[in-house]
Design an enzyme around this catalytic site. Sequence first.
Site, mmCIF file in Angstrom:
data_model
loop_
_atom_site.group_PDB
_atom_site.id
_atom_site.type_symbol
_atom_site.label_atom_id
_atom_site.label_comp_id
_atom_site.label_asym_id
_atom_site.label_seq_id
_atom_site.Cartn_x
_atom_site.Cartn_y
_atom_site.Cartn_z
ATOM 1 N N LYS A 262 54.157 -73.507 -4.292
ATOM 2 C CA LYS A 262 53.127 -72.829 -5.099
ATOM 3 C C LYS A 262 53.710 -72.496 -6.471
ATOM 4 C CE LYS A 262 50.526 -68.435 -5.382
ATOM 5 N NZ LYS A 262 50.042 -67.237 -4.677
ATOM 6 N N ASP A 267 49.802 -64.465 -11.916
ATOM 7 C CA ASP A 267 48.621 -64.235 -11.095
ATOM 8 C C ASP A 267 47.986 -62.893 -11.440
ATOM 9 O OD1 ASP A 267 46.677 -64.207 -9.165
ATOM 10 O OD2 ASP A 267 48.051 -63.942 -7.465
ATOM 11 N N LYS A 274 43.544 -58.064 -10.103
ATOM 12 C CA LYS A 274 44.457 -57.269 -9.271
ATOM 13 C C LYS A 274 44.458 -55.801 -9.694
ATOM 14 C CE LYS A 274 47.939 -60.523 -7.675
ATOM 15 N NZ LYS A 274 47.500 -60.419 -6.279
ATOM 16 N N ASP A 284 55.122 -65.543 -9.092
ATOM 17 C CA ASP A 284 54.208 -66.248 -8.200
ATOM 18 C C ASP A 284 54.405 -67.772 -8.232
ATOM 19 O OD1 ASP A 284 52.421 -65.653 -6.179
ATOM 20 O OD2 ASP A 284 50.639 -65.826 -7.442
ATOM 21 N N ASP A 343 41.526 -64.211 -6.273
ATOM 22 C CA ASP A 343 42.928 -63.829 -6.090
ATOM 23 C C ASP A 343 43.567 -64.577 -4.912
ATOM 24 O OD1 ASP A 343 45.246 -62.511 -6.659
ATOM 25 O OD2 ASP A 343 44.634 -60.571 -5.845
ATOM 26 N N GLU A 345 44.297 -67.632 -4.733
ATOM 27 C CA GLU A 345 44.410 -68.875 -5.497
ATOM 28 C C GLU A 345 45.540 -69.778 -5.019
ATOM 29 O OE1 GLU A 345 45.902 -66.174 -6.274
ATOM 30 O OE2 GLU A 345 47.903 -66.914 -6.756
ATOM 31 N N ARG A 347 46.470 -70.787 -1.982
ATOM 32 C CA ARG A 347 46.013 -71.801 -1.024
ATOM 33 C C ARG A 347 45.215 -72.895 -1.717
ATOM 34 N NH1 ARG A 347 42.897 -67.097 2.085
ATOM 35 N NH2 ARG A 347 44.683 -66.019 1.156
HETATM 36 N N1 BES Z 1 50.404 -63.880 -5.199
HETATM 37 C C1 BES Z 1 49.628 -63.082 -4.321
HETATM 38 C C2 BES Z 1 50.434 -62.600 -3.104
HETATM 39 C C3 BES Z 1 51.526 -61.596 -3.368
HETATM 40 C C4 BES Z 1 51.276 -60.240 -3.251
HETATM 41 C C5 BES Z 1 52.806 -62.010 -3.668
HETATM 42 C C6 BES Z 1 52.309 -59.335 -3.453
HETATM 43 C C7 BES Z 1 53.838 -61.107 -3.876
HETATM 44 C C8 BES Z 1 53.589 -59.769 -3.764
HETATM 45 C C9 BES Z 1 48.454 -63.888 -3.799
HETATM 46 O O1 BES Z 1 47.920 -64.826 -4.669
HETATM 47 C C10 BES Z 1 47.348 -62.920 -3.502
HETATM 48 O O2 BES Z 1 46.832 -62.353 -4.413
HETATM 49 N N2 BES Z 1 47.019 -62.779 -2.226
HETATM 50 C C11 BES Z 1 45.976 -61.894 -1.809
HETATM 51 C C12 BES Z 1 45.066 -62.659 -0.908
HETATM 52 C C13 BES Z 1 43.747 -61.966 -0.652
HETATM 53 C C14 BES Z 1 42.964 -61.840 -1.912
HETATM 54 C C15 BES Z 1 42.968 -62.744 0.353
HETATM 55 C C16 BES Z 1 46.584 -60.712 -1.098
HETATM 56 O O3 BES Z 1 47.539 -60.885 -0.338
HETATM 57 O O4 BES Z 1 46.114 -59.594 -1.300
HETATM 58 ZN ZN ZN Z 2 49.200 -65.552 -6.083
HETATM 59 MN MN MN Z 3 46.470 -64.026 -5.964
#
Ligand code: BES
Ligand code: ZN
Ligand code: MN
Length: 492
Positions: A262, A267, A274, A284, A343, A345, A347
């Site tokens: 990835k 992000d 966020k 990220d 968010d 993104e 996947r």
């Molecule tokens: N990049 C984030 C995941 C992340 C969170 C990495 C904290 C490192 C530290 C990812 O893209 C994300 O935002 N995931 C969301 C998914 C949700 C919206 C379904 C998450 O985990 O909240």
């Molecule tokens: Zn992310």
């Molecule tokens: Mn995200």
Amino acid sequence: MEFIALPSLSKRKSADVLVIPFWKKKDGVDIAAFSKELSPLVKEPLENKDFKGDLEETFFHYSKGKQEKRLLLLGLGSSDKASVENIRKAAASAVRACHRKKIKIANLILPEIAELFHEELIRGICEGMLLANYQFVNLKHDTLKENPFVPLEKCSLIGMNKEDEKVVNKAKKILSCVNETRDLVNGNADLVTPEYIADYARRLAKTHPTIKTTVFDKKRIEKEKMGLLLAVGRAAANDPAFIISSYKGNPDSKEHIVLVGKGVTYDTGGLSLKTVNMELMKSDMAGGATVLGALAAAASLGLKRNITAIVPAAENAIGSKSYKLGDVYRSYSGKTVEITNTDAEGRLVLADAVAYAVKNLHPTCLVDIGTLTGGIVVALGEEMMGIFSNDKDLSSAFEKASKLTGEMVWPMPLHLDYKKLLKSDVADIKNSGVRLAHPIQPAIFLNEFIGKTPWVHIDFAGPAFLTKPFSYYPQFATGIGVRLLVEFIEQL
Ligand code: BES
Ligand code: ZN
Ligand code: MN
């Protein structure tokens, strides 16, 4: 850092410190190396019980008239718990102690350990020292001025033979790739853009004639119809890039290991902006940096394997061009995806990349890695990666690699029934469901794009980037995953 092989204590040159290893015993401590000469030097601290020999414990002792200005007593813990991983940890704590004194040149007595092969011992010492001998050069003025980071430059290993140099060189090659991965992840998001990562991959091809790099720019990505990668990257001033770097170490074989990382260079969450953790999101793209690091390591070791690293790189920005919740986008595979959370993104960019790999590269083994969910951090904490797989052999190869490298993975369920969480009324699938089984959802989503390919999905949102240092990992980017992937490839 340079390592020098020394057969015996008497051959050593002067240095800033002599590191002496100790076992912890029920009734005190025991020198972990046979040498009559050493015992009188450390009598005082041992008699006064200033030093107990606990794993990672360090104690500086000043005694006059030696070849070194000071001694460093290093704790290995109790000998019945001896392992390569504990040697790594102890070696790393010795290096950190040297940093505190700005020591550049060290002599280290290799411990004698009946429980380990000599090769394992050398590996643990070198990896631990090299892993710890890194600091992200940050931009704090007082740190730069008053407390600049001074890395250890030279270490003589007393008890090392010439034949051990192979093990040392291997550790040095792998660790230089780990540290480059750390640098990429630590860099400002405004610097480390998709194009910057592409340049890094092009440079790899220049340094290693065995690597070939191809980069698809935005126009080409449009032509390839990678609708999900384009959607994620739409709002950003920095265009997306699709990076393919291949290393052919065994041209006669049909085997093809494809590693997909990835590469979200920042992000924001997009329109699902966020509210927490955005300050961590320059990391990220750690998955992308990790697969390139592993590829570089494989090439510099000359592994007899065929490996391709793919990085779908894009910035998930917010703006008037942002991709939209409720809209449906067509993926590279042709499957349609309803966006329910911009968010989620990671996947999306990974789905186009794994579908590209499956269609064009015929992988015999497919691994994807990324910082996918906050949920995996809640489940496993900051020190472990979660792994999902549709293939028992691959997941057990990862567990073996995990034991050998100390990079911890924990098996998570690829529970396909949870596909119902991603059911959409308007498209083939939606990208995010309700707040249940969050870490499993991207695995289920990606499963729709990999067909029957033997596959492993790694979510390392916890350990890729740390708010506090842990063991031999520094604060911020850890480079975790590079050693794991290299070992996995060797174990296959
Ligand atoms: N990049 C984030 C995941 C992340 C969170 C990495 C904290 C490192 C530290 C990812 O893209 C994300 O935002 N995931 C969301 C998914 C949700 C919206 C379904 C998450 O985990 O909240
Ligand atoms: Zn992310
Ligand atoms: Mn995200």
